[in-house]
Enzyme design. Sequence first.
Site, short mmCIF file in Angstrom:
data_model
loop_
_atom_site.label_atom_id
_atom_site.label_comp_id
_atom_site.label_asym_id
_atom_site.label_seq_id
_atom_site.Cartn_x
_atom_site.Cartn_y
_atom_site.Cartn_z
N HIS A 151 0.36 -0.31 7.36
CA HIS A 151 0.17 -1.76 7.33
C HIS A 151 1.39 -2.47 7.91
O HIS A 151 2.46 -1.87 8.05
CB HIS A 151 -0.06 -2.26 5.89
CG HIS A 151 -1.44 -2.01 5.38
ND1 HIS A 151 -1.81 -0.78 4.84
CD2 HIS A 151 -2.55 -2.79 5.35
CE1 HIS A 151 -3.09 -0.83 4.49
NE2 HIS A 151 -3.56 -2.05 4.78
N LYS A 155 3.33 -6.55 3.97
CA LYS A 155 2.44 -6.18 2.86
C LYS A 155 3.29 -5.74 1.68
O LYS A 155 4.16 -4.87 1.82
CB LYS A 155 1.48 -5.07 3.28
CG LYS A 155 0.51 -4.70 2.17
CD LYS A 155 -0.61 -3.83 2.68
CE LYS A 155 -1.55 -3.43 1.55
NZ LYS A 155 -2.18 -4.55 0.85
N1 LIG Z 1 -9.28 -7.70 0.43
C1 LIG Z 1 -8.94 -7.60 1.72
O1 LIG Z 1 -9.75 -7.27 2.60
C2 LIG Z 1 -7.52 -7.93 2.11
C3 LIG Z 1 -7.12 -7.91 3.45
C4 LIG Z 1 -5.82 -8.25 3.76
C5 LIG Z 1 -4.94 -8.59 2.74
N2 LIG Z 1 -5.36 -8.57 1.45
C6 LIG Z 1 -4.51 -8.96 0.33
O2 LIG Z 1 -4.62 -10.37 0.24
C7 LIG Z 1 -3.42 -10.89 -0.35
C8 LIG Z 1 -2.84 -11.96 0.57
O3 LIG Z 1 -2.45 -11.37 1.78
P1 LIG Z 1 -1.66 -12.23 2.87
O4 LIG Z 1 -1.42 -11.32 4.02
O5 LIG Z 1 -2.37 -13.50 3.08
O6 LIG Z 1 -0.30 -12.51 2.10
P2 LIG Z 1 0.69 -13.74 2.31
O7 LIG Z 1 0.62 -14.26 3.71
O8 LIG Z 1 2.02 -13.30 1.76
O9 LIG Z 1 0.10 -14.88 1.36
C9 LIG Z 1 0.21 -14.78 -0.02
C10 LIG Z 1 -0.32 -16.05 -0.63
O10 LIG Z 1 -0.17 -15.89 -2.04
C11 LIG Z 1 0.29 -17.11 -2.57
N3 LIG Z 1 1.05 -16.88 -3.79
C12 LIG Z 1 2.04 -15.97 -3.99
N4 LIG Z 1 2.49 -16.07 -5.25
C13 LIG Z 1 1.78 -17.05 -5.84
C14 LIG Z 1 1.79 -17.62 -7.15
N5 LIG Z 1 2.61 -17.18 -8.10
N6 LIG Z 1 0.91 -18.62 -7.41
C15 LIG Z 1 0.07 -19.07 -6.45
N7 LIG Z 1 0.02 -18.57 -5.19
C16 LIG Z 1 0.87 -17.57 -4.91
C17 LIG Z 1 1.14 -17.70 -1.49
O11 LIG Z 1 1.10 -19.08 -1.74
P3 LIG Z 1 2.15 -20.16 -1.18
O12 LIG Z 1 1.72 -20.37 0.22
O13 LIG Z 1 1.91 -21.27 -2.09
O14 LIG Z 1 3.51 -19.52 -1.29
C18 LIG Z 1 0.40 -17.31 -0.22
O15 LIG Z 1 -0.56 -18.27 0.12
C19 LIG Z 1 -2.49 -9.68 -0.54
O16 LIG Z 1 -2.62 -9.21 -1.87
C20 LIG Z 1 -3.05 -8.66 0.44
O17 LIG Z 1 -2.74 -7.34 0.08
C21 LIG Z 1 -6.62 -8.25 1.12
#
Ligand SMILES: NC(=O)c1ccc[n+]([C@@H]2O[C@H](COP(=O)([O-])OP(=O)(O)OC[C@H]3O[C@@H](n4cnc5c(N)ncnc54)[C@H](OP(=O)(O)O)[C@@H]3O)[C@@H](O)[C@H]2O)c1
Length: 261
Positions: A151, A155
């Site tokens: 990844h 991540k």
């Molecule tokens: N299911 C799937 O197919 C799939 C695919 C890809 C990724 N994912 C997962 O999806 C998640 C997000 O991935 P990403 O790449 O978008 O990560 P990212 O860019 O780091 O975004 C994380 C988000 O989480 C929010 N956040 C973090 N701590 C928080 C808290 N305490 N309270 C409220 N909001 C909080 C952040 O909000 P702020 O903007 O407010 O800081 C940000 O919007 C990860 O867990 C990743 O592993 C899942």
Amino acid sequence: MNTTTYRINLAGASGRMGKAMWPGLAEAPDVDVVGALSRQAAPADLPWTTRWSADATTLLAESRPGDIWLDLTTGEAATAHVPLALEAGLRIIVGATGMASSALDAWRARLETHPGTVLVVPNFSLGAVLMMRFAEEAARWLPDVAIIEGHHPAKRDAPSGTARRTAERIAASRGRAGKSLGDQQAMGLDVSGVPVHALRLPGLLAHQEVVFGGHGEVLTIRHDAMGRECFLPGLLLAIRGLDRVRGLAIGLEHVLGEGTK
Ligand SMILES: NC(=O)c1ccc[n+]([C@@H]2O[C@H](COP(=O)([O-])OP(=O)(O)OC[C@H]3O[C@@H](n4cnc5c(N)ncnc54)[C@H](OP(=O)(O)O)[C@@H]3O)[C@@H](O)[C@H]2O)c1
């Protein structure tokens, strides 16, 4: 004619996944993003119909029972959000990964005694779901297996939720325990008896190989996500299929129909 409108509260709206999914959700005729959780400033083009909040409790206070809480934050944040959203009567899709198994156990225990819906989808990509299904099938005949996932470096959790889920499904399918890895870290992390290796490198997005060793043969099942747009069709399936989920369900397969046959 289906006149259902799915009201979505999107947690993690400013994250990479939130930003990547929003345009597709906005274009879907049966989906309304009515709420967005983010501690960042609201975008200038935020639709007037979407409430933007930095606080989950505030957003939930303005939501309606039956709304969907779509959590694309982090495992830790989702662990805090899910009980609040259940309490508010929302149905939940958790796309975030990295929750402790104790969090899933707590949600399961609660849902055994209270009505509610939590669908946890470690990977919305249809190709990745099929990779897991094929790996589960192959493990019945080729039980010696290892997983290599790669990844992007941002991540947070490792190994990925998909790798963990694949290992669990292989373990349940192959009917015998994995061979002990001893204390050799280079052989990978033992997940349900399956060695898992995790790469975090620039240039990667989301990739996984499941490698089966047989007698003089190796079978490799590989999936590559080339862009985050691959997660949208599965996310829409999860939203539209959530009515079929009762209690806690893990995996997109719970809302997959029969395909296109
Ligand atoms: N299911 C799937 O197919 C799939 C695919 C890809 C990724 N994912 C997962 O999806 C998640 C997000 O991935 P990403 O790449 O978008 O990560 P990212 O860019 O780091 O975004 C994380 C988000 O989480 C929010 N956040 C973090 N701590 C928080 C808290 N305490 N309270 C409220 N909001 C909080 C952040 O909000 P702020 O903007 O407010 O800081 C940000 O919007 C990860 O867990 C990743 O592993 C899942």
